[in-house]
Design a protein around this motif. Sequence first.
Motif, PDB file in Angstrom:
ATOM      1  N   GLU A 363      17.441  20.278 -10.170  1.00 38.74           N
ATOM      2  CA  GLU A 363      18.505  20.224  -9.174  1.00 38.74           C
ATOM      3  C   GLU A 363      19.880  20.163  -9.826  1.00 38.74           C
ATOM      4  N   VAL A 364      20.001  19.389 -10.894  1.00 43.23           N
ATOM      5  CA  VAL A 364      21.270  19.321 -11.624  1.00 43.23           C
ATOM      6  C   VAL A 364      21.650  20.701 -12.152  1.00 43.23           C
ATOM      7  N   PHE A 365      20.665  21.418 -12.685  1.00 41.71           N
ATOM      8  CA  PHE A 365      20.917  22.752 -13.208  1.00 41.71           C
ATOM      9  C   PHE A 365      21.427  23.678 -12.116  1.00 41.71           C
ATOM     10  N   ALA A 366      20.761  23.679 -10.947  1.00 42.35           N
ATOM     11  CA  ALA A 366      21.165  24.550  -9.846  1.00 42.35           C
ATOM     12  C   ALA A 366      22.556  24.188  -9.332  1.00 42.35           C
ATOM     13  N   ILE A 367      22.812  22.903  -9.190  1.00 45.10           N
ATOM     14  CA  ILE A 367      24.112  22.449  -8.710  1.00 45.10           C
ATOM     15  C   ILE A 367      25.216  22.864  -9.662  1.00 45.10           C
ATOM     16  N   THR A 368      24.959  22.694 -10.955  1.00 47.30           N
ATOM     17  CA  THR A 368      25.949  23.062 -11.957  1.00 47.30           C
ATOM     18  C   THR A 368      26.210  24.559 -11.952  1.00 47.30           C
ATOM     19  N   ALA A 369      25.145  25.355 -11.832  1.00 46.94           N
ATOM     20  CA  ALA A 369      25.276  26.805 -11.902  1.00 46.94           C
ATOM     21  C   ALA A 369      26.156  27.343 -10.778  1.00 46.94           C
ATOM     22  N   PHE A 370      26.098  26.725  -9.606  1.00 42.55           N
ATOM     23  CA  PHE A 370      26.903  27.198  -8.484  1.00 42.55           C
ATOM     24  C   PHE A 370      28.201  26.415  -8.309  1.00 42.55           C
ATOM     25  N   GLY A 371      28.481  25.485  -9.217  1.00 38.23           N
ATOM     26  CA  GLY A 371      29.761  24.806  -9.219  1.00 38.23           C
ATOM     27  C   GLY A 371      29.969  23.793  -8.121  1.00 38.23           C
ATOM     28  N   PHE A 372      28.885  23.236  -7.565  1.00 36.56           N
ATOM     29  CA  PHE A 372      29.044  22.204  -6.546  1.00 36.56           C
ATOM     30  C   PHE A 372      29.429  20.884  -7.196  1.00 36.56           C
ATOM     31  N   PRO A 373      30.232  20.068  -6.524  1.00 37.86           N
ATOM     32  CA  PRO A 373      30.569  18.746  -7.071  1.00 37.86           C
ATOM     33  C   PRO A 373      29.310  17.899  -7.233  1.00 37.86           C
ATOM     34  N   MET A 374      29.008  17.528  -8.456  1.00 39.14           N
ATOM     35  CA  MET A 374      27.738  16.878  -8.772  1.00 39.14           C
ATOM     36  C   MET A 374      27.558  15.562  -8.031  1.00 39.14           C
ATOM     37  N   GLU A 375      28.589  14.723  -7.995  1.00 35.82           N
ATOM     38  CA  GLU A 375      28.458  13.385  -7.423  1.00 35.82           C
ATOM     39  C   GLU A 375      28.104  13.428  -5.943  1.00 35.82           C
ATOM     40  N   GLN A 376      28.486  14.515  -5.254  1.00 34.22           N
ATOM     41  CA  GLN A 376      28.190  14.619  -3.833  1.00 34.22           C
ATOM     42  C   GLN A 376      26.916  15.410  -3.570  1.00 34.22           C
ATOM     43  N   ALA A 377      26.665  16.408  -4.387  1.00 33.98           N
ATOM     44  CA  ALA A 377      25.551  17.315  -4.116  1.00 33.98           C
ATOM     45  C   ALA A 377      24.212  16.761  -4.579  1.00 33.98           C
ATOM     46  N   LEU A 378      24.181  16.082  -5.730  1.00 30.99           N
ATOM     47  CA  LEU A 378      22.894  15.655  -6.293  1.00 30.99           C
ATOM     48  C   LEU A 378      22.128  14.694  -5.388  1.00 30.99           C
ATOM     49  N   PRO A 379      22.728  13.647  -4.841  1.00 30.34           N
ATOM     50  CA  PRO A 379      21.941  12.758  -3.967  1.00 30.34           C
ATOM     51  C   PRO A 379      21.335  13.475  -2.771  1.00 30.34           C
ATOM     52  N   VAL A 380      22.074  14.428  -2.183  1.00 26.08           N
ATOM     53  CA  VAL A 380      21.542  15.185  -1.053  1.00 26.08           C
ATOM     54  C   VAL A 380      20.318  15.992  -1.482  1.00 26.08           C
ATOM     55  N   ALA A 381      20.428  16.681  -2.638  1.00 27.80           N
ATOM     56  CA  ALA A 381      19.308  17.475  -3.142  1.00 27.80           C
ATOM     57  C   ALA A 381      18.121  16.584  -3.490  1.00 27.80           C
ATOM     58  N   MET A 382      18.390  15.399  -4.051  1.00 27.14           N
ATOM     59  CA  MET A 382      17.305  14.484  -4.428  1.00 27.14           C
ATOM     60  C   MET A 382      16.541  13.997  -3.205  1.00 27.14           C
ATOM     61  N   VAL A 383      17.248  13.691  -2.131  1.00 26.87           N
ATOM     62  CA  VAL A 383      16.574  13.205  -0.927  1.00 26.87           C
ATOM     63  C   VAL A 383      15.705  14.304  -0.326  1.00 26.87           C
ATOM     64  N   ILE A 384      16.250  15.525  -0.236  1.00 30.34           N
ATOM     65  CA  ILE A 384      15.447  16.633   0.281  1.00 30.34           C
ATOM     66  C   ILE A 384      14.221  16.846  -0.600  1.00 30.34           C
ATOM     67  N   GLY A 385      14.409  16.808  -1.923  1.00 29.10           N
ATOM     68  CA  GLY A 385      13.296  16.985  -2.843  1.00 29.10           C
ATOM     69  C   GLY A 385      12.219  15.932  -2.654  1.00 29.10           C
ATOM     70  N   THR A 386      12.621  14.701  -2.403  1.00 27.74           N
ATOM     71  CA  THR A 386      11.647  13.621  -2.189  1.00 27.74           C
ATOM     72  C   THR A 386      10.858  13.839  -0.908  1.00 27.74           C
ATOM     73  N   LEU A 387      11.532  14.255   0.148  1.00 30.49           N
ATOM     74  CA  LEU A 387      10.883  14.423   1.444  1.00 30.49           C
ATOM     75  C   LEU A 387       9.928  15.616   1.470  1.00 30.49           C
ATOM     76  N   VAL A 388      10.196  16.642   0.678  1.00 30.02           N
ATOM     77  CA  VAL A 388       9.335  17.829   0.702  1.00 30.02           C
ATOM     78  C   VAL A 388       8.267  17.800  -0.394  1.00 30.02           C
ATOM     79  N   ASP A 389       8.237  16.745  -1.199  1.00 28.74           N
ATOM     80  CA  ASP A 389       7.376  16.720  -2.380  1.00 28.74           C
ATOM     81  C   ASP A 389       5.890  16.914  -2.092  1.00 28.74           C
ATOM     82  N   PRO A 390       5.300  16.295  -1.066  1.00 30.05           N
ATOM     83  CA  PRO A 390       3.854  16.456  -0.869  1.00 30.05           C
ATOM     84  C   PRO A 390       3.417  17.898  -0.655  1.00 30.05           C
ATOM     85  N   ILE A 391       4.067  18.611   0.257  1.00 28.85           N
ATOM     86  CA  ILE A 391       3.628  19.991   0.518  1.00 28.85           C
ATOM     87  C   ILE A 391       4.057  20.919  -0.605  1.00 28.85           C
TER      88      ILE A 391
END
Length: 425
Positions: A363-391
């Motif tokens: 997620e850090v790699f993807a966020i960095t590649a598209f230039g999103f502000p890390m401090e705001q984007a990473l927690p959002v991506a982490m939560v989505i990643g946690t919720l979709v992890d089982p499937i």
Amino acid sequence: MKFAMRASDIVRNYANILYLMTGITAGCLLGFAFGNRVESFKFVGDIFLNLLFTAIIPLVFFTIASTIANLQSGTRLGKLFGIVAAVFLTTVILSAAVMMLVMLAFPIAQDATLRNMAMQAALDNPIAASATASTTNLAQILTVNDFSELMARKNMLALILFSLLVGFATLRAGEKGKAFVGFLNAANEVMKQLLSLIMKIAPLGLGAYFAYQVGVFGPQLIGVYVQPLALYYLSCAAYFAIFFSLYAYFAAGKLGVNIFWKNNLTPALTAIGTCSSIATIPANLLAAEKMQVPAHISNIVIPLGAPLHKDGSSMSSIIKLAVLFAMFGKDFSAPEMLFAIFGITVLVSIVAGGIPNGGYIGEVFAITAFGFPMEQALPVAMVIGTLVDPIATLLNANGDLIASMMVTRIAEGKHWLSLRLSSQQ
């Protein structure tokens, strides 16, 4: 008694996810209850994110360099590895394409909550925000002109390219490079353990972050996740039922479809129960044997696929990027973005492999590649990643099993399964 033991095993396997969701839920409740007053807790989330950011650079370098340095060359396996790579890449691209089409058909709305979060990100991190708007050429994206600049998160692509080159250089050094290989392996293990330690405070750190977000932006924040999660689970379920049947049909016709679904239940439940592709390897190998996949193929495809072949992760990468594009007001459907998104998705699925909590590094790699502000984007991506992890794990792990059938079909011909069954009779 057996049921209780199995239930306890599932709880233990999901312990990290349960802890993380407990922290996030507690943070949201604090935000609801105390509003803007929870802003004083934001520093706890900042500490967690800063520790994570600090560990990312050495972790990515040592993971990639050590993986390449430990590759084994062999002419007899060259053709088989080529087939495996082609199958892996094809299914990852197809899964990403399915999720891309879903997101284009049902785009994430750029509502007021997402815009406000993006504006707050710009205030919190004006340097990152300005970097998003700037333009750079290909040389600046892939390389830097000073070694020290590789240590900056904004140069993640350059770091990955450099890590690959170091790995291949070590491989070329042969016996003279054995000591360096040992160093890379040891450093890689140390960085994995460091990440594991940092992730132990993730429930507290993300809980503080979401207490701040909910307190500032209000209850409507929760609604941001409803649409993408619903789309993801429905899309993955459809992909699992339809495309895996098509893959099995390609592998061995109707007989392949029957034998795959007949022997797939145990690996599927293991993947969901453990939330780990690595932990599903034994169940996959046993199922592959029952499906008549030759041992010399299954013993390569399934262990190799566990860290490298991730259909579910490629689909989750698309959904995360769709949310972030909406959050920061970028056009997800822009034609020039399609190749970039696909390329990042494939790389993220590889970077994430074999690392505990490696999805966060991807997620850090993807966020960095598209230039999103890390401090705001990473927690959002982490939560989505946690919720979709089982499937996502279900598709990742079962994708290795179906891939072993497809590799066998290409390597041994379309009648491989009927021939093996008839020889047994």
